[in-house]
Scaffold this motif. Structure first.
Motif, PDB file in Angstrom:
ATOM      1  N   VAL A  14      88.948  -9.954  80.016  1.00  0.00           N
ATOM      2  CA  VAL A  14      87.624  -9.531  79.703  1.00  0.00           C
ATOM      3  C   VAL A  14      86.559 -10.533  79.932  1.00  0.00           C
ATOM      4  CG1 VAL A  14      88.516  -7.984  77.737  1.00  0.00           C
ATOM      5  CG2 VAL A  14      88.033 -10.186  77.139  1.00  0.00           C
ATOM      6  N   CYS A  15      86.705 -11.764  80.094  1.00  0.00           N
ATOM      7  CA  CYS A  15      85.726 -12.827  80.497  1.00  0.00           C
ATOM      8  C   CYS A  15      84.995 -12.506  81.702  1.00  0.00           C
ATOM      9  CB  CYS A  15      86.393 -14.260  80.348  1.00  0.00           C
ATOM     10  SG  CYS A  15      84.939 -15.311  80.401  1.00  0.00           S
ATOM     11  N   LEU A  16      83.585 -12.194  81.688  1.00  0.00           N
ATOM     12  CA  LEU A  16      82.985 -11.720  82.779  1.00  0.00           C
ATOM     13  C   LEU A  16      82.731 -13.272  83.656  1.00  0.00           C
ATOM     14  CD1 LEU A  16      79.895  -9.555  81.661  1.00  0.00           C
ATOM     15  CD2 LEU A  16      81.714  -9.140  83.416  1.00  0.00           C
ATOM     16  N   ILE A  17      82.490 -14.264  83.034  1.00  0.00           N
ATOM     17  CA  ILE A  17      82.003 -15.625  83.586  1.00  0.00           C
ATOM     18  C   ILE A  17      83.336 -15.733  84.528  1.00  0.00           C
ATOM     19  CG2 ILE A  17      81.627 -17.787  83.243  1.00  0.00           C
ATOM     20  CD1 ILE A  17      80.218 -17.388  80.825  1.00  0.00           C
ATOM     21  N   CYS A  77      84.801 -20.082  80.609  1.00  0.00           N
ATOM     22  CA  CYS A  77      83.542 -20.160  79.991  1.00  0.00           C
ATOM     23  C   CYS A  77      84.149 -21.078  78.577  1.00  0.00           C
ATOM     24  CB  CYS A  77      83.128 -18.741  79.382  1.00  0.00           C
ATOM     25  SG  CYS A  77      84.094 -18.061  78.026  1.00  0.00           S
ATOM     26  N   PRO A  78      82.924 -21.490  77.806  1.00  0.00           N
ATOM     27  CA  PRO A  78      83.283 -22.311  76.829  1.00  0.00           C
ATOM     28  C   PRO A  78      84.540 -21.851  75.498  1.00  0.00           C
ATOM     29  CG  PRO A  78      81.045 -22.158  76.922  1.00  0.00           C
ATOM     30  CD  PRO A  78      81.615 -21.215  77.921  1.00  0.00           C
ATOM     31  N   SER A  79      84.436 -20.374  75.723  1.00  0.00           N
ATOM     32  CA  SER A  79      85.399 -19.936  74.689  1.00  0.00           C
ATOM     33  C   SER A  79      86.760 -19.504  75.205  1.00  0.00           C
ATOM     34  CB  SER A  79      84.679 -18.679  73.749  1.00  0.00           C
ATOM     35  OG  SER A  79      84.057 -17.893  74.834  1.00  0.00           O
ATOM     36  N   CYS A  80      86.738 -19.496  76.535  1.00  0.00           N
ATOM     37  CA  CYS A  80      87.948 -19.152  77.275  1.00  0.00           C
ATOM     38  C   CYS A  80      89.281 -19.933  76.595  1.00  0.00           C
ATOM     39  CB  CYS A  80      88.058 -19.527  78.760  1.00  0.00           C
ATOM     40  SG  CYS A  80      87.303 -18.169  79.613  1.00  0.00           S
ATOM     41  N   THR A 136      90.569 -19.285  73.492  1.00  0.00           N
ATOM     42  CA  THR A 136      90.308 -18.820  72.360  1.00  0.00           C
ATOM     43  C   THR A 136      91.584 -17.966  71.767  1.00  0.00           C
ATOM     44  OG1 THR A 136      88.172 -19.086  72.191  1.00  0.00           O
ATOM     45  CG2 THR A 136      88.941 -17.997  70.196  1.00  0.00           C
ATOM     46  N   VAL A 157      87.603 -19.820  65.045  1.00  0.00           N
ATOM     47  CA  VAL A 157      87.627 -18.413  64.834  1.00  0.00           C
ATOM     48  C   VAL A 157      88.507 -17.921  63.821  1.00  0.00           C
ATOM     49  CG1 VAL A 157      88.069 -16.361  66.432  1.00  0.00           C
ATOM     50  CG2 VAL A 157      86.591 -17.950  67.345  1.00  0.00           C
ATOM     51  N   GLN A 205      76.873 -13.936  77.734  1.00  0.00           N
ATOM     52  CA  GLN A 205      78.117 -14.327  77.128  1.00  0.00           C
ATOM     53  C   GLN A 205      78.141 -15.430  76.310  1.00  0.00           C
ATOM     54  OE1 GLN A 205      81.465 -14.148  79.516  1.00  0.00           O
ATOM     55  NE2 GLN A 205      81.838 -12.183  78.619  1.00  0.00           N
ATOM     56  N   LEU A 206      77.085 -16.339  76.561  1.00  0.00           N
ATOM     57  CA  LEU A 206      77.074 -17.575  75.814  1.00  0.00           C
ATOM     58  C   LEU A 206      76.196 -17.525  74.654  1.00  0.00           C
ATOM     59  CD1 LEU A 206      77.115 -20.156  78.930  1.00  0.00           C
ATOM     60  CD2 LEU A 206      78.807 -19.341  77.894  1.00  0.00           C
ATOM     61  N   THR A 219      83.189 -15.694  70.591  1.00  0.00           N
ATOM     62  CA  THR A 219      84.093 -14.711  70.941  1.00  0.00           C
ATOM     63  C   THR A 219      83.817 -14.341  72.342  1.00  0.00           C
ATOM     64  OG1 THR A 219      82.456 -13.118  70.282  1.00  0.00           O
ATOM     65  CG2 THR A 219      83.749 -13.785  68.326  1.00  0.00           C
ATOM     66  N   CYS A 220      83.372 -15.020  73.320  1.00  0.00           N
ATOM     67  CA  CYS A 220      83.009 -14.945  74.745  1.00  0.00           C
ATOM     68  C   CYS A 220      82.310 -13.628  74.863  1.00  0.00           C
ATOM     69  CB  CYS A 220      84.832 -14.882  75.213  1.00  0.00           C
ATOM     70  SG  CYS A 220      84.658 -15.023  77.032  1.00  0.00           S
ATOM     71  N   LEU A 237      84.194 -10.299  73.490  1.00  0.00           N
ATOM     72  CA  LEU A 237      85.279  -9.726  74.387  1.00  0.00           C
ATOM     73  C   LEU A 237      84.435  -9.183  75.808  1.00  0.00           C
ATOM     74  CD1 LEU A 237      87.866  -8.229  72.328  1.00  0.00           C
ATOM     75  CD2 LEU A 237      87.887 -10.429  73.299  1.00  0.00           C
ATOM     76  N   GLY A 238      83.098  -9.446  75.937  1.00  0.00           N
ATOM     77  CA  GLY A 238      82.492  -8.991  77.017  1.00  0.00           C
ATOM     78  C   GLY A 238      81.736  -7.774  76.570  1.00  0.00           C
ATOM     79  N   TRP A 249      80.131  -6.926  73.495  1.00  0.00           N
ATOM     80  CA  TRP A 249      78.967  -6.997  72.977  1.00  0.00           C
ATOM     81  C   TRP A 249      77.739  -7.443  74.124  1.00  0.00           C
ATOM     82  CZ3 TRP A 249      78.656 -10.940  68.491  1.00  0.00           C
ATOM     83  CH2 TRP A 249      77.099 -10.994  67.826  1.00  0.00           C
TER      84      TRP A 249
END
Lengths: 138, 112
Positions: A39-42, A50-53, A55, A80, B60-61, B80-81, B84-85, B87
């Motif tokens: 789901v991570c767009l970045i 990304c920084p939260s990849c 998690t 988290v 996202q950040l 929460t990234c 999950l994209g 939001w």
């Protein structure tokens, strides 16, 4: 549309339930066909984490009891996981006792966190974590 | 305050507020004391278009939420990234009105 206590509680409760759903989706073996679902767009766009990849992977390690693995994957996961455990209990307690202690805590935390003395070290930590994520190639 | 001064303020800052709030802002400015003017004239409001651009590229950040002063939600988005994209995606459409609401809160604090 100022953030009221009810809105905050609904938001946190929704976030936690989606979080638990996401965790179940990732742990459950019946969804292995979707193991490439990200789901991570970045990361999808730039291929850079990304920084939260990591998690989710970290929280999964925590559920198996591998605390150090979780820290190594992404220290955010411990944070988290703590929020996901504490927040629902706190919300239920507040609703039962008809108080708004979580909302007041949230507002106080927001005021403290925005002070430059605290905000700058936190931003640096997030950036360092990001660099570490890229170096690890999550 | 003088109506002319207030209208000038509304003309140059109207875009920072929801259209249905503008009339109420005008009325409360006219009713407000002149001593509020120096504070009001130097207050910086967040431009919804700028925040939208930030939201598209760094939503996202959580940086968009940090910028408008929603620190808590910003931390939530960061951890929460971007939710999950999802939001982050919803915020592309919500952030402009959220910015205007925050500007409204700011002006209410000054006038209050």
């Amino acid at each position: 549309m100022a953030l009221t206590s009810n809105k905050l509680y609904v938001l946190i409760a929704t976030a936690c339930s989606v979080g638990y759903g996401w965790l179940f989706f990732n742990i459950s073996e019946s969804f292995t066909d979707f193991s490439n679902f990200r789901v991570c767009l970045i990361k999808e766009v730039t291929r850079i984490p990304c920084p939260s990849c990591g998690t989710t992977r970290g929280v999964i390690s925590l559920t198996k009891g591998h605390f150090l693995d979780a820290i190594y994957t992404n220290p955010f996961s411990v944070l988290v996981a703590a929020i996901m455990i504490i927040a629902p209990i706190w919300i239920v307690l507040d609703v039962v006792k008809k108080k708004t202690t979580l909302f007041h805590f949230y507002q106080r935390a927001e005021k403290i966190i925005i002070k430059p003395k605290i905000a700058i070290p936190l931003i640096v930590l997030v950036l360092l974590n990001w660099i570490w994520n890229i170096a690890k190639g999550l | 305050m003088e109506a002319q001064k207030v209208d000038m303020f509304i003309m140059s800052n109207g875009k920072y507020f929801e259209s249905h709030h503008v009339n109420a802002i005008r009325n409360s400015l006219i009713a407000a004391d002149d001593s509020k003017w120096p504070m009001l004239s130097v207050t910086q409001f967040n431009d919804p278009s700028t925040i939208l651009i930030v939201s598209i590229f760094a939503g996202q950040l959580g940086i968009d939420r940090f910028m408008i002063g929603d620190t808590g939600l910003g931390v939530g988005k960061l951890l929460t990234c971007g939710g999950l994209g999802i939001w982050a995606l919803i915020d592309w459409f919500m952030i402009q009105s959220a910015t205007r609401e925050k500007n409204m809160e700011k002006i209410q604090q000054i006038l209050g």
